[in-house]
Design an enzyme around this catalytic site. Structure first.
Site, PDB file in Angstrom:
ATOM      1  N   HIS A 255       0.240  -6.076  -8.411  1.00 57.47           N
ATOM      2  CA  HIS A 255       0.848  -5.129  -7.461  1.00 57.47           C
ATOM      3  C   HIS A 255       1.616  -4.033  -8.209  1.00 57.47           C
ATOM      4  O   HIS A 255       2.678  -3.578  -7.779  1.00 57.47           O
ATOM      5  CB  HIS A 255       1.787  -5.907  -6.518  1.00 57.47           C
ATOM      6  CG  HIS A 255       1.840  -5.367  -5.115  1.00 57.47           C
ATOM      7  ND1 HIS A 255       1.235  -5.970  -4.059  1.00 57.47           N
ATOM      8  CD2 HIS A 255       2.453  -4.273  -4.606  1.00 57.47           C
ATOM      9  CE1 HIS A 255       1.472  -5.276  -2.948  1.00 57.47           C
ATOM     10  NE2 HIS A 255       2.204  -4.234  -3.254  1.00 57.47           N
TER      11      HIS A 255
ATOM     12  N   GLN B  42      -6.726  -1.860   3.848  1.00 60.00           N
ATOM     13  CA  GLN B  42      -5.885  -2.934   3.305  1.00 60.00           C
ATOM     14  C   GLN B  42      -5.110  -3.567   4.443  1.00 60.00           C
ATOM     15  O   GLN B  42      -4.495  -2.871   5.261  1.00 60.00           O
ATOM     16  CB  GLN B  42      -4.921  -2.360   2.264  1.00 60.00           C
ATOM     17  CG  GLN B  42      -3.946  -3.375   1.689  1.00 60.00           C
ATOM     18  CD  GLN B  42      -2.632  -3.454   2.469  1.00 60.00           C
ATOM     19  OE1 GLN B  42      -2.234  -2.479   3.095  1.00 60.00           O
ATOM     20  NE2 GLN B  42      -1.985  -4.612   2.441  1.00 60.00           N
TER      21      GLN B  42
ATOM     22  N   ARG C 181       5.401  -4.503  -9.120  1.00 61.80           N
ATOM     23  CA  ARG C 181       6.398  -4.167  -8.102  1.00 61.80           C
ATOM     24  C   ARG C 181       6.888  -5.381  -7.340  1.00 61.80           C
ATOM     25  O   ARG C 181       7.760  -5.242  -6.480  1.00 61.80           O
ATOM     26  CB  ARG C 181       5.776  -3.195  -7.098  1.00 61.80           C
ATOM     27  CG  ARG C 181       5.291  -1.906  -7.699  1.00 61.80           C
ATOM     28  CD  ARG C 181       4.338  -1.166  -6.770  1.00 61.80           C
ATOM     29  NE  ARG C 181       4.892  -0.871  -5.470  1.00 61.80           N
ATOM     30  CZ  ARG C 181       5.758   0.112  -5.231  1.00 61.80           C
ATOM     31  NH1 ARG C 181       6.157   0.881  -6.217  1.00 61.80           N
ATOM     32  NH2 ARG C 181       6.230   0.327  -4.016  1.00 61.80           N
TER      33      ARG C 181
HETATM   34  C1  FMN Z   1       4.241   3.319  -3.600  1.00 60.61           C
HETATM   35  C2  FMN Z   1       3.315   2.133  -3.586  1.00 60.61           C
HETATM   36  C3  FMN Z   1       3.023   1.517  -2.382  1.00 60.61           C
HETATM   37  C4  FMN Z   1       2.143   0.429  -2.356  1.00 60.61           C
HETATM   38  N1  FMN Z   1       1.808  -0.123  -1.151  1.00 60.61           N
HETATM   39  C5  FMN Z   1       0.881  -1.102  -1.102  1.00 60.61           C
HETATM   40  C6  FMN Z   1       0.417  -1.592   0.148  1.00 60.61           C
HETATM   41  O1  FMN Z   1       0.807  -1.122   1.215  1.00 60.61           O
HETATM   42  N2  FMN Z   1      -0.487  -2.610   0.126  1.00 60.61           N
HETATM   43  C7  FMN Z   1      -0.958  -3.134  -1.050  1.00 60.61           C
HETATM   44  O2  FMN Z   1      -1.768  -4.051  -1.021  1.00 60.61           O
HETATM   45  N3  FMN Z   1      -0.551  -2.666  -2.245  1.00 60.61           N
HETATM   46  C8  FMN Z   1       0.339  -1.662  -2.299  1.00 60.61           C
HETATM   47  N4  FMN Z   1       0.727  -1.154  -3.508  1.00 60.61           N
HETATM   48  C9  FMN Z   1       0.121  -1.688  -4.745  1.00 60.61           C
HETATM   49  C10 FMN Z   1      -1.152  -0.919  -5.107  1.00 60.61           C
HETATM   50  O3  FMN Z   1      -2.178  -1.133  -4.170  1.00 60.61           O
HETATM   51  C11 FMN Z   1      -1.683  -1.324  -6.493  1.00 60.61           C
HETATM   52  O4  FMN Z   1      -1.875  -2.718  -6.533  1.00 60.61           O
HETATM   53  C12 FMN Z   1      -0.747  -0.909  -7.625  1.00 60.61           C
HETATM   54  O5  FMN Z   1      -0.086   0.292  -7.319  1.00 60.61           O
HETATM   55  C13 FMN Z   1      -1.543  -0.734  -8.915  1.00 60.61           C
HETATM   56  O6  FMN Z   1      -0.704  -0.400  -9.957  1.00 60.61           O
HETATM   57  P1  FMN Z   1      -0.520   1.106 -10.514  1.00 60.61           P
HETATM   58  O7  FMN Z   1       0.361   1.798  -9.498  1.00 60.61           O
HETATM   59  O8  FMN Z   1       0.174   0.891 -11.791  1.00 60.61           O
HETATM   60  O9  FMN Z   1      -1.877   1.732 -10.605  1.00 60.61           O
HETATM   61  C14 FMN Z   1       1.594  -0.063  -3.560  1.00 60.61           C
HETATM   62  C15 FMN Z   1       1.895   0.568  -4.767  1.00 60.61           C
HETATM   63  C16 FMN Z   1       2.731   1.665  -4.804  1.00 60.61           C
HETATM   64  C17 FMN Z   1       3.001   2.344  -6.109  1.00 60.61           C
END
Ligand code: FMN
Length: 385
Positions: A280, A129, A283
């Protein structure tokens, strides 16, 4: 020890193990968490129509994704700082994913570098990523490293132009760079299993955990106040940057964080191989629609011209099936494997993935869907053979 039968059980146990600041960083959304609520509501409101009397007694979850057969239509999502959840957490996630037979996507902001993850998980199907850095030469060098480690799919995250508004991080003292405050020190002291099992292990080995991919000259201890300008995340990204990436990246190119049909069309135009329809995990922007409401129009417009992946909000195998039924070809799991990692390291992450597979298998039996394509388009009942 209480039984760990579902995602909520794992989440509850992870909450006991992790310092509150870190738990909330993983668990929560942004602002008033309406996107998070909307996500769950959208998945809970969706139903799947079964086909009865299909005569199958086994389900086959094998999936061809980007030309490669994987064991199930699942991918471990990129999550920054997964290495703080368990010592060497990213390598453990990669090994767990490899044992299950699905890809794992390494975050630009992982604690452990992609080279070390590759050494620790030689059989893993690694994706990478990318958060584009301001300095494009350094960004290109990072991609060379990822490619040299056998990452064959680049997920470029385009839905995070600025830091999201997460007020709880302010309140509980968790932030990047980490600023030692009395509150967070008490938080850590109250979680001795994490303190000694994760933090002290880093301090006695590699030192203060850092972002593993940042170049030597810019390596940023999480305690350091300023991240050098060159590796600041680019907030002026445009489609020209995606064309540039298409030109230099030799593998598959997937754009993560697409919700509008027009943007999916542009992804096709620049030659992307895939998109991730994602909010995301609820978030980032708190007024985003749910992927459930975006996927059908995108599938209608671009299906067949690129691979559509989805994520956000998955807590059950049935949630995965719902995204697949809408037309996604695979689903990324973010928080779920992290809960498993917190509870039981590599074995815990694998257990969570296998739990999701079991839930998918059971639900597919009820739906009369003997294989993944039979679920597509939300019409399992019309795809019997
Ligand atoms: C703790 C955490 C860190 C994340 N860091 C990234 C990241 O560095 N890059 C990114 O593209 N998405 C990041 N995401 C988003 C995830 O790739 C993903 O889109 C998302 O967690 C999916 O939702 P879910 O946690 O409900 O399965 C992060 C999510 C979480 C929970």
């Amino acid at each position: 020890m209480p039984m760990l039968l579902n995602a909520s059980d794992y989440r509850r146990r992870a909450r006991q193990f992790l310092p509150r600041g870190l738990f909330e960083y993983i668990d929560r959304g942004s602002e008033d968490e309406t996107a998070l609520t909307r996500l769950r509501d959208s998945l809970d409101a969706m139903t799947l129509l079964p086909a009865v009397l299909t005569g199958h007694d086994r389900r086959d979850l094998d999936t061809v994704l980007f030309g490669r057969t994987i064991a199930a239509p699942l991918v471990v999502a990129p999550t920054a700082l997964a290495g703080l959840v368990s010592h060497d957490g990213e390598t453990k996630l990669a090994r767990a994913a490899a044992r299950v037979g699905i890809p794992v996507c390494i975050s630009t902001q992982s604690v452990t570098s992609v080279e070390a993850i590759r050494r620790g998980a030689p059989d893993a199907l690694l994706w990478f990523q990318l958060y584009v850095w301001r300095d494009r030469a350094l960004t290109a060098r990072l991609l060379e490293r990822a490619s040299a480690c056998g990452c064959d799919n680049l997920l470029v995250t385009v839905d995070t132009p600025v830091s999201p508004n997460r007020e709880y991080n302010e309140r509980n003292g968790f932030g990047i760079p980490f600023k030692p405050r009395l509150r967070s020190m008490i938080d850590v002291a109250l979680h001795p299993a994490w303190l000694f099992g994760v933090l002290v292990r880093y301090l006695m080995g590699e030192g203060v955990p850092t972002y593993g991919h940042y170049p030597e000259a810019f390596r940023t201890a999480i305690t350091r106040a300023e991240i050098a300008e060159a590796v600041r995340l680019e907030n002026r990204l445009s489609w020209d940057d995606m064309r540039w990436l298409r030109g230099i990246w030799p593998g598959k190119l997937t754009i993560k964080g697409v919700l509008a049909v027009e943007d999916a069309e542009k992804a096709v135009e620049i030659g992307a191989d895939g998109i991730v329809v994602s909010v995301h995990g609820g978030r980032n922007l708190d007024c985003l629609p749910a992927p459930v409401d975006c996927i059908p129009a995108i599938v209608g417009a671009v299906k067949g011209r690129l691979t559509i992946l989805a994520d956000s909000g998955v807590r059950r195998g049935t949630d995965v099936l719902k995204y697949l039924a809408l037309g996604a070809e695979a689903v990324l799991l973010g928080r779920l494997p992290l809960w498993g990692l917190a509870v039981g390291g590599e074995a815990g992450a694998e257990a969570v993935l296998r739990m999701v597979l079991r839930e998918m298998d059971t639900a597919m039996a009820f739906l009369g869907a003997h294989c993944v394509p039979a679920l597509r388009n939300g019409r399992a009942s019309e795809l019997r053979n």
